[in-house]
Design an enzyme around this catalytic site. Structure first.
Site, mmCIF file in Angstrom:
data_model
loop_
_atom_site.group_PDB
_atom_site.id
_atom_site.type_symbol
_atom_site.label_atom_id
_atom_site.label_comp_id
_atom_site.label_asym_id
_atom_site.label_seq_id
_atom_site.Cartn_x
_atom_site.Cartn_y
_atom_site.Cartn_z
ATOM 1 N N CYS A 17 0.846 -1.200 0.000
ATOM 2 C CA CYS A 17 0.000 0.000 0.000
ATOM 3 C C CYS A 17 0.875 1.240 0.000
ATOM 4 C CB CYS A 17 -0.920 0.007 1.221
ATOM 5 S SG CYS A 17 -2.171 1.316 1.187
ATOM 6 N N GLY A 69 -4.250 -4.208 1.436
ATOM 7 C CA GLY A 69 -3.420 -3.298 0.667
ATOM 8 C C GLY A 69 -4.200 -2.360 -0.242
ATOM 9 N N ARG A 136 -5.362 8.415 8.417
ATOM 10 C CA ARG A 136 -5.057 8.002 7.049
ATOM 11 C C ARG A 136 -3.983 8.921 6.465
ATOM 12 N NH1 ARG A 136 -8.227 4.093 5.422
ATOM 13 N NH2 ARG A 136 -7.634 4.402 3.248
ATOM 14 N N CYS A 281 -21.012 -17.662 9.295
ATOM 15 C CA CYS A 281 -20.081 -17.063 8.334
ATOM 16 C C CYS A 281 -19.298 -18.201 7.694
ATOM 17 C CB CYS A 281 -19.191 -16.010 8.985
ATOM 18 S SG CYS A 281 -18.171 -16.597 10.360
ATOM 19 N N ASP A 297 -10.450 -12.494 5.527
ATOM 20 C CA ASP A 297 -9.301 -11.588 5.474
ATOM 21 C C ASP A 297 -9.012 -10.988 6.848
ATOM 22 O OD1 ASP A 297 -11.111 -9.252 5.571
ATOM 23 O OD2 ASP A 297 -9.520 -8.152 4.532
ATOM 24 N N CYS A 336 -25.899 -14.041 25.252
ATOM 25 C CA CYS A 336 -26.413 -13.621 23.946
ATOM 26 C C CYS A 336 -27.763 -14.281 23.648
ATOM 27 C CB CYS A 336 -25.425 -13.963 22.840
ATOM 28 S SG CYS A 336 -23.903 -12.988 22.863
ATOM 29 N N CYS A 339 -30.676 -12.308 24.801
ATOM 30 C CA CYS A 339 -30.734 -10.920 24.321
ATOM 31 C C CYS A 339 -31.905 -10.736 23.346
ATOM 32 C CB CYS A 339 -29.420 -10.549 23.625
ATOM 33 S SG CYS A 339 -29.429 -8.872 22.927
ATOM 34 N N CYS A 345 -28.471 -9.357 15.547
ATOM 35 C CA CYS A 345 -27.034 -9.195 15.794
ATOM 36 C C CYS A 345 -26.237 -10.464 15.531
ATOM 37 C CB CYS A 345 -26.843 -8.758 17.247
ATOM 38 S SG CYS A 345 -25.131 -8.558 17.765
ATOM 39 N N CYS A 349 -19.330 -9.680 14.436
ATOM 40 C CA CYS A 349 -18.189 -10.382 13.853
ATOM 41 C C CYS A 349 -17.366 -11.078 14.941
ATOM 42 C CB CYS A 349 -17.302 -9.401 13.088
ATOM 43 S SG CYS A 349 -15.913 -10.197 12.254
#
Length: 380
Positions: A17, A69, A136, A281, A297, A336, A339, A345, A349
């Site tokens: 990058c 990148g 940035r 996922c 990733d 959870c 909840c 939700c 992640c």
């Protein structure tokens, strides 16, 4: 109808990058993952294009998501070759090319190519100049805002469709209305992604890692310290709730905020187009420049290497990712399941979870989903 699909992120230049953003989770991966090939070689590119098409259902839209990148460092000719290979192996298929960029290296040539070939571009921008430049920066330490805006100007000049991706960090998350008001003038489609990273432990630093390996099926239960640039849970909730109010007041029906659209989809259909808030996922892998495939990733660490596409087909490698994908539900904290927002939700992640399975941003999500339900109880 065979519409099975995946969301593969391809890294044509690995983590290379031209910027040095303070919160970047992928910077340095080239060394950590031992990727020495530079730009993705022709044989890897061809294998990826062919295998990505093969593993998707015949009726699916096959997405080629170019990521970094900074993927434009691969050059226009690289993407010309990619499109050529897509046409060779994907005759009659529905193909979409997306590319995430900091926009600072865009030229008339590559924007003209994007326009001619129907690329959808995501531009990383964190808000107006003083907020964008906070983290940035260029290699010399200068803010990248002006170059990013010049790149956006080129995309508009060539009629290239683009959306914005804003990394919510501890600085810009304190200014929701200012950030939203700025972005709405640039685009009709916005994404807000929380920046949550943990400081690497001593043994992780010794292996070349910048940040800790997230919690997961192949991770230790070590408790790490949250990096100082990470968005705070209450900040995240306040930011999303404020954006929801502003969007509802001024742009409902005309502007699209990804997390709002995804939550509404969940409320209506029980499924989310956003892996973060889907029940499972594991269908969004990462293909490095040397052909190595990782579970995600955000999990591009040696512990999560699935294999290499020159040795095993991509479809088979992604089948090996099922356990990783199931962990999203199986690894939830017990609380959870009590909840009221679980089905909106699904624990967020996994990379943002603590050792006990609870999401670091839990209170922020609760505040946002409460505001969302309140907003849509009052009518569409």
């Amino acid at each position: 109808m065979d519409d099975r699909s995946y969301a593969m992120l391809a890294k044509p230049v690995s983590s290379a990058c031209n910027l040095r953003c303070g919160y970047c989770y992928y910077l340095g991966k080239k060394s950590l993952l031992d990727v020495s090939c530079g730009i993705m070689p022709q044989e890897i590119l061809e294998a990826f294009v062919c295998q990505n098409l093969e593993m998707h259902g015949r009726d699916a839209v096959v997405e080629f998501a170019w990521h970094g990148g900074e993927p434009t460092l691969a050059g226009t000719d690289f993407f010309r070759e990619a499109v050529k290979l897509q046409k060779k192996y994907g005759k009659g298929r529905k193909i979409l090319n997306t590319l995430q960029t900091n926009a600072t290296l865009l030229t008339d040539e590559i924007c003209d190519f994007f326009s001619e070939n129907g690329f959808l571009i995501g531009v990383s921008i964190d808000g107006p100049e003083h907020l964008h430049n906070f983290y940035r920066k260029t290699e010399s330490g200068e803010g990248a805002f002006q170059k990013t805006m010049e790149g956006i100007g080129l995309l508009k000049k060539h009629g290239v469709p683009f959306n914005t991706l804003t990394a919510l960090n501890r600085e810009n998350a304190a200014h929701p209305v200012e950030v939203y008001s700025f972005l709405r003038e640039l685009t009709d489609h916005m994404q807000f992604l929380p920046v949550v990273e943990s400081e690497a432990s001593e043994y992780e630093i010794s292996t070349g890692q910048h940040f800790a390996v997230p919690q997961g099926i192949h991770s230790s239960k070590v408790r790490h310290v949250i990096a100082p640039f990470s968005v705070l849970p209450e900040q995240y909730g306040s930011f999303l709730a404020a954006v929801l109010k502003e969007w509802s007041r001024t742009d409902r029906g005309t502007k699209h905020v990804q997390i709002i659209d995804a939550a509404l989809s969940l409320m209506k259909t029980g499924h989310s187009p956003l892996c973060v808030h889907d029940a499972l996922c594991g269908h969004s892998g990462c293909v490095e420049a040397n052909g190595d495939v990782y579970s995600c990733d955000r999990y591009a660490f040696p512990e999560y290497l699935l294999g290499n596409i020159t040795q095993q087909p991509l479809g088979e490698l992604m089948e090996k990712n099922r356990q990783f994908g199931m962990h999203k539900t199986y690894g939830l904290a017990k609380e959870c399941y009590e909840c009221p927002y679980l089905k909106l939700c699904f624990g967020g992640c996994p990379k943002d979870r603590t050792a006990d399975g609870k999401n670091i941003l839990c209170e922020g999500y609760r505040a946002f989903f409460a505001e969302l339900q309140k907003t849509f109880r009052e009518g569409p």
